[in-house]
Design a protein around this motif. Structure first.
Motif, short mmCIF file in Angstrom:
data_model
loop_
_atom_site.label_atom_id
_atom_site.label_comp_id
_atom_site.label_asym_id
_atom_site.label_seq_id
_atom_site.Cartn_x
_atom_site.Cartn_y
_atom_site.Cartn_z
N VAL A 16 0.95 -1.13 -0.09
CA VAL A 16 -0.26 -0.12 -0.13
C VAL A 16 0.79 1.06 0.17
N GLU A 17 1.85 1.09 0.97
CA GLU A 17 2.96 2.31 0.89
C GLU A 17 3.50 2.58 -0.56
N ALA A 18 4.03 1.51 -1.14
CA ALA A 18 4.49 1.78 -2.54
C ALA A 18 3.72 2.08 -3.50
N LEU A 19 2.33 1.72 -3.37
CA LEU A 19 1.32 2.06 -4.42
C LEU A 19 1.19 3.39 -4.28
N ALA A 20 0.93 4.01 -2.86
CA ALA A 20 0.70 5.40 -2.74
C ALA A 20 1.85 6.24 -3.22
N THR A 21 2.88 5.83 -3.06
CA THR A 21 3.96 6.62 -3.48
C THR A 21 4.04 6.68 -5.05
N ILE A 22 4.00 5.71 -5.74
CA ILE A 22 3.72 5.63 -7.06
C ILE A 22 2.63 6.48 -7.73
N LEU A 23 1.53 6.30 -7.12
CA LEU A 23 0.03 6.78 -7.69
C LEU A 23 0.12 8.44 -7.38
N GLY A 24 0.93 8.60 -6.11
CA GLY A 24 0.93 10.05 -5.81
C GLY A 24 1.95 10.55 -6.47
N GLY A 25 2.86 10.32 -7.36
CA GLY A 25 3.83 10.93 -7.91
C GLY A 25 5.05 11.03 -7.68
N GLY A 26 5.46 10.07 -6.32
CA GLY A 26 6.60 10.02 -5.79
C GLY A 26 7.68 9.23 -6.55
N THR B 244 5.40 12.66 -15.67
CA THR B 244 4.81 11.30 -15.62
C THR B 244 3.14 11.39 -15.78
N VAL B 245 2.34 10.44 -16.17
CA VAL B 245 0.97 10.65 -16.18
C VAL B 245 0.64 11.22 -14.48
N PHE B 246 1.36 10.32 -13.25
CA PHE B 246 0.68 10.58 -12.33
C PHE B 246 0.91 11.92 -11.56
N ASN B 247 1.79 12.50 -12.16
CA ASN B 247 2.16 14.00 -11.77
C ASN B 247 1.38 15.03 -12.45
N ILE B 248 1.24 14.62 -13.91
CA ILE B 248 0.54 15.58 -14.65
C ILE B 248 -0.92 15.83 -14.24
N ILE C 176 -6.88 4.97 -30.81
CA ILE C 176 -6.08 6.59 -30.95
C ILE C 176 -4.37 6.11 -30.63
N VAL C 177 -3.77 6.79 -31.33
CA VAL C 177 -2.50 6.79 -31.37
C VAL C 177 -1.90 8.09 -31.23
N LEU C 178 -0.83 8.10 -29.96
CA LEU C 178 -0.38 9.28 -29.68
C LEU C 178 0.99 9.07 -29.48
N PRO C 179 1.80 9.21 -30.35
CA PRO C 179 3.45 9.02 -30.31
C PRO C 179 4.08 9.64 -29.02
N GLU C 180 3.41 10.57 -28.54
CA GLU C 180 4.25 11.44 -27.55
C GLU C 180 3.36 11.39 -26.29
N GLY C 181 2.29 10.62 -26.44
CA GLY C 181 1.29 10.51 -24.85
C GLY C 181 2.02 10.07 -23.84
N PHE C 182 1.42 10.67 -22.76
CA PHE C 182 2.04 10.52 -21.51
C PHE C 182 1.06 9.60 -20.58
N GLU C 183 -0.25 9.11 -20.95
CA GLU C 183 -0.72 8.11 -20.53
C GLU C 183 -0.71 6.95 -21.14
N TYR D 246 4.39 1.89 -17.02
CA TYR D 246 5.17 3.00 -16.39
C TYR D 246 6.02 2.89 -15.29
N GLY D 247 7.00 3.72 -15.35
CA GLY D 247 8.35 3.64 -14.57
C GLY D 247 8.71 5.16 -14.05
N PRO D 248 9.60 5.21 -13.41
CA PRO D 248 10.09 6.66 -12.83
C PRO D 248 10.03 7.62 -13.92
N TYR D 249 10.62 7.28 -15.21
CA TYR D 249 10.60 8.34 -16.10
C TYR D 249 9.24 8.43 -17.45
N GLY D 250 8.28 7.87 -16.82
CA GLY D 250 7.06 7.74 -17.63
C GLY D 250 6.70 6.45 -18.36
#
Length: 211
Positions: free
Chosen positions: A88-98, A104-108, A163-170, A203-207
């Protein structure tokens, strides 16, 4: 800067209040002015440092009073009740943008949220066939979403679109579907035959992690 090594990979489904295609994906304004919807991801492969996250599911209900980029949003997260405290703590960090870049999608999306409701821990049912454009998830008494192919209005035959978004963030590519969904509780909604999407997320630390 260095981040904790993490990744979450698996099928993701979503639906919102827009018409099929969703103008937001093309820098347009939401079909009905506001934006609301549901999403869910099953983590088939995931880790946060040495901690595995395989098999867990996460979901969310959200609403913005206007276009997402104008902010003012409200969101509530739902986390698999099978998750341990450490997970839970790990997921909260990821989904919260940490532990990740601000792009990344979570921070945007996080930057557009004014109110984050307390998370709900529950059993999350999930099914998905991206190729067939079918999917569903459910949380008893809270959320329900089902996706099916868009139908040709004359013949009733399944209609396929991507839908194709070559530079999409999600996502970079997603199958488009017809979504019907309901939510009860703090964020209530009821929609039928609205924009839906399915894709293989990574998804990872760089998107987005390229396949």
């Amino acid at each position: 800067m260095p981040y904790v090594d993490w990744a979450i990979k698996g099928p993701k489904i979503a639906a919102c209040s827009c018409d099929y295609g969703c103008p937001c994906e093309f820098n347009g304004r939401p079909t009905e002015g506001l934006c609301e919807g549901l999403e869910c991801m099953r983590i088939d492969e995931g880790w946060f440092g040495e901690l595995r996250l395989d098999g867990l599911k996460v979901a969310a209900a959200y609403r913005w009073p206007g276009p997402v980029h104008e902010g003012g949003g409200i969101v509530q997260g739902f986390i698999d009740e099978a998750a341990s405290d450490a997970q839970v703590e790990a997921l909260a960090t990821i989904l919260g943008g940490g532990e990740q870049e601000p792009t990344t999608v979570f921070n945007i999306y996080g930057a557009t949220i004014d109110q984050e409701l307390p998370p709900v821990f529950a059993a999350i049912g999930f099914g998905c066939d991206i190729e067939a454009r079918t999917g569903w998830f459910g949380i008893d008494g809270k959320l329900n979403l089902s996706l099916e192919p868009i139908r040709n209005p004359v013949t009733g035959a399944p209609h396929r679109a991507r839908i194709v978004l070559p530079e999409g963030f999600e996502f970079r590519e997603a199958e488009v579907a017809s979504g019907t969904f309901t939510a009860e509780g703090d964020i209530e909604m009821q929609r039928r035959s609205r924009y839906g999407a399915l894709w293989q997320a990574a998804y990872g630390p760089y998107g987005i992690i390229a396949p």
